[in-house]
Design a protein around this motif. Structure first.
Motif, PDB file in Angstrom:
ATOM      1  N   SER A  86       0.848  -1.196   0.000  1.00 10.11           N
ATOM      2  CA  SER A  86       0.000   0.000   0.000  1.00 10.11           C
ATOM      3  C   SER A  86       0.881   1.242   0.000  1.00 10.11           C
ATOM      4  O   SER A  86       1.746   1.409   0.866  1.00 10.11           O
ATOM      5  CB  SER A  86      -0.911   0.019   1.235  1.00 10.11           C
ATOM      6  N   ALA A  87       0.676   2.094  -0.989  1.00 12.21           N
ATOM      7  CA  ALA A  87       1.516   3.271  -1.163  1.00 12.21           C
ATOM      8  C   ALA A  87       0.971   4.056  -2.350  1.00 12.21           C
ATOM      9  O   ALA A  87       0.011   3.641  -3.007  1.00 12.21           O
ATOM     10  CB  ALA A  87       2.970   2.865  -1.445  1.00 12.21           C
ATOM     11  N   VAL A  88       1.620   5.189  -2.613  1.00 14.45           N
ATOM     12  CA  VAL A  88       1.341   5.913  -3.849  1.00 14.45           C
ATOM     13  C   VAL A  88       2.495   5.646  -4.807  1.00 14.45           C
ATOM     14  O   VAL A  88       3.665   5.807  -4.436  1.00 14.45           O
ATOM     15  CB  VAL A  88       1.190   7.433  -3.614  1.00 14.45           C
ATOM     16  N   TYR A  89       2.174   5.220  -6.003  1.00 11.99           N
ATOM     17  CA  TYR A  89       3.189   4.895  -7.005  1.00 11.99           C
ATOM     18  C   TYR A  89       3.180   5.985  -8.070  1.00 11.99           C
ATOM     19  O   TYR A  89       2.144   6.318  -8.644  1.00 11.99           O
ATOM     20  CB  TYR A  89       2.912   3.528  -7.627  1.00 11.99           C
ATOM     21  N   PHE A  90       4.375   6.528  -8.331  1.00 12.90           N
ATOM     22  CA  PHE A  90       4.520   7.583  -9.327  1.00 12.90           C
ATOM     23  C   PHE A  90       5.372   7.090 -10.486  1.00 12.90           C
ATOM     24  O   PHE A  90       6.424   6.496 -10.296  1.00 12.90           O
ATOM     25  CB  PHE A  90       5.211   8.816  -8.722  1.00 12.90           C
ATOM     26  N   CYS A  91       4.888   7.401 -11.670  1.00 11.70           N
ATOM     27  CA  CYS A  91       5.655   7.183 -12.880  1.00 11.70           C
ATOM     28  C   CYS A  91       6.303   8.520 -13.259  1.00 11.70           C
ATOM     29  O   CYS A  91       5.743   9.590 -12.959  1.00 11.70           O
ATOM     30  CB  CYS A  91       4.707   6.712 -13.977  1.00 11.70           C
ATOM     31  N   ALA A  92       7.465   8.478 -13.890  1.00 13.24           N
ATOM     32  CA  ALA A  92       8.131   9.700 -14.333  1.00 13.24           C
ATOM     33  C   ALA A  92       8.886   9.414 -15.619  1.00 13.24           C
ATOM     34  O   ALA A  92       9.136   8.258 -15.969  1.00 13.24           O
ATOM     35  CB  ALA A  92       9.098  10.219 -13.261  1.00 13.24           C
ATOM     36  N   SER A  93       9.247  10.480 -16.330  1.00 13.49           N
ATOM     37  CA  SER A  93      10.054  10.306 -17.528  1.00 13.49           C
ATOM     38  C   SER A  93      11.038  11.458 -17.643  1.00 13.49           C
ATOM     39  O   SER A  93      10.833  12.535 -17.075  1.00 13.49           O
ATOM     40  CB  SER A  93       9.184  10.236 -18.783  1.00 13.49           C
ATOM     41  N   LEU A 110      -2.432   2.986  -4.229  1.00 15.51           N
ATOM     42  CA  LEU A 110      -2.776   1.560  -4.099  1.00 15.51           C
ATOM     43  C   LEU A 110      -3.049   1.242  -2.640  1.00 15.51           C
ATOM     44  O   LEU A 110      -2.218   1.533  -1.774  1.00 15.51           O
ATOM     45  CB  LEU A 110      -1.616   0.696  -4.614  1.00 15.51           C
ATOM     46  N   THR A 111      -4.202   0.663  -2.392  1.00 14.08           N
ATOM     47  CA  THR A 111      -4.560   0.235  -1.041  1.00 14.08           C
ATOM     48  C   THR A 111      -4.814  -1.257  -1.059  1.00 14.08           C
ATOM     49  O   THR A 111      -5.677  -1.736  -1.812  1.00 14.08           O
ATOM     50  CB  THR A 111      -5.821   0.961  -0.541  1.00 14.08           C
ATOM     51  N   VAL A 112      -4.058  -1.980  -0.249  1.00 17.13           N
ATOM     52  CA  VAL A 112      -4.224  -3.438  -0.168  1.00 17.13           C
ATOM     53  C   VAL A 112      -4.894  -3.768   1.159  1.00 17.13           C
ATOM     54  O   VAL A 112      -4.393  -3.389   2.227  1.00 17.13           O
ATOM     55  CB  VAL A 112      -2.861  -4.148  -0.286  1.00 17.13           C
ATOM     56  N   LEU A 113      -6.031  -4.435   1.065  1.00 18.58           N
ATOM     57  CA  LEU A 113      -6.821  -4.755   2.269  1.00 18.58           C
ATOM     58  C   LEU A 113      -6.569  -6.181   2.751  1.00 18.58           C
ATOM     59  O   LEU A 113      -6.251  -7.060   1.946  1.00 18.58           O
ATOM     60  CB  LEU A 113      -8.306  -4.559   1.968  1.00 18.58           C
TER      61      LEU A 113
END
Lengths: 113, 114
Positions: A86-93, A110-113
């Motif tokens: 569970s976290a915030v995932y960032f894409c970058a270029s 993303l939240t995993v229960l």
């Protein structure tokens, strides 16, 4: 005309499931990245691809598998999701070069229960 | 092992005054240093950078200072405006085969008070 886009923006799922996050950039950049921002707000690099080739692979569990079908896309697939994912995932270029700015997407929570 | 540290989790400044955000690093091999600004529910956006061979870079209201001997950099915002309220991340760059590996600090939440 978003420069770096990610889908979905929010993802809620059960432990043990497999999920994917998609990323696309329309900036013509050669290099793409995935970052994870955890609950303590640390932003850490996970992977980097340059011209579809994996360049940076930090100590990430092999449940995480990035896939780059072309220069403009870098998707992140996660198998057997765990609570700690569970976290915030960032894409970058970015273009090549140390001085070049990295442009970030809006993030996928993303939240995993 | 945190290679880039921002020791102040938050900072509150009055509108019109100077905001100074600090950052320390441990790895002397970093090529570039960058500051990113982040609003809630958005990705970080690039603000300003400085090469490791320079000691100052200025862009409008934003100036970054680099003290290599102290392994310290700072971001000055003057005058501060309410729209500057955000989380500011310091980052250090290490170039690896064309990929820019950024190591981020933990961020400083800046609040500009009217």
């Amino acid at each position: 005309d978003t420069a770096v886009s990610q889908t979905p923006k929010y993802l809620v799922t059960q432990m043990g499931n497999d999920k994917s996050i998609k990323c696309e950039q329309n900036l013509g950049h050669d290099t793409m990245y995935w970052y994870k921002q955890d609950s303590k707000k640390f932003l850490k690099i996970m992977f980097s691809y340059n011209n579809k080739e994996l360049i940076i692979n930090e100590t990430v569990p092999n449940r995480f598998s990035p896939k780059s079908p072309d220069k403009a896309h870098l998707n992140l697939h996660i198998n057997s999701l765990e609570l700690g994912d569970s976290a915030v995932y960032f894409c970058a270029s970015s273009q090549d070069g140390a001085a070049d700015t990295q442009y970030f997407g809006p993030g996928t929570r993303l939240t995993v229960l | 092992d945190q290679q880039v540290k921002q020791n102040s989790p938050s900072l509150s400044v009055q509108e019109g005054r100077i905001s100074i955000l600090n950052c320390d690093y441990t790895n002397s091999m970093f090529d570039y240093f960058l500051w990113y600004k982040k609003y809630p529910a958005e990705g970080p956006t690039f603000l300003i950078s400085i090469s490791s061979i320079k000691d100052k870079n200025e862009d409008g209201r934003f100036t970054v200072f680099l003290n290599k001997s102290a392994k310290h950099l700072s971001l000055h915002i003057v005058p501060s405006q309410p729209g500057d309220s955000a989380v500011y991340f310091c980052a250090a760059s290490d170039l690896i085969q064309g990929a820019q590996k950024l190591v981020f600090g933990q961020g400083t939440r800046l609040t500009i008070n009217p």
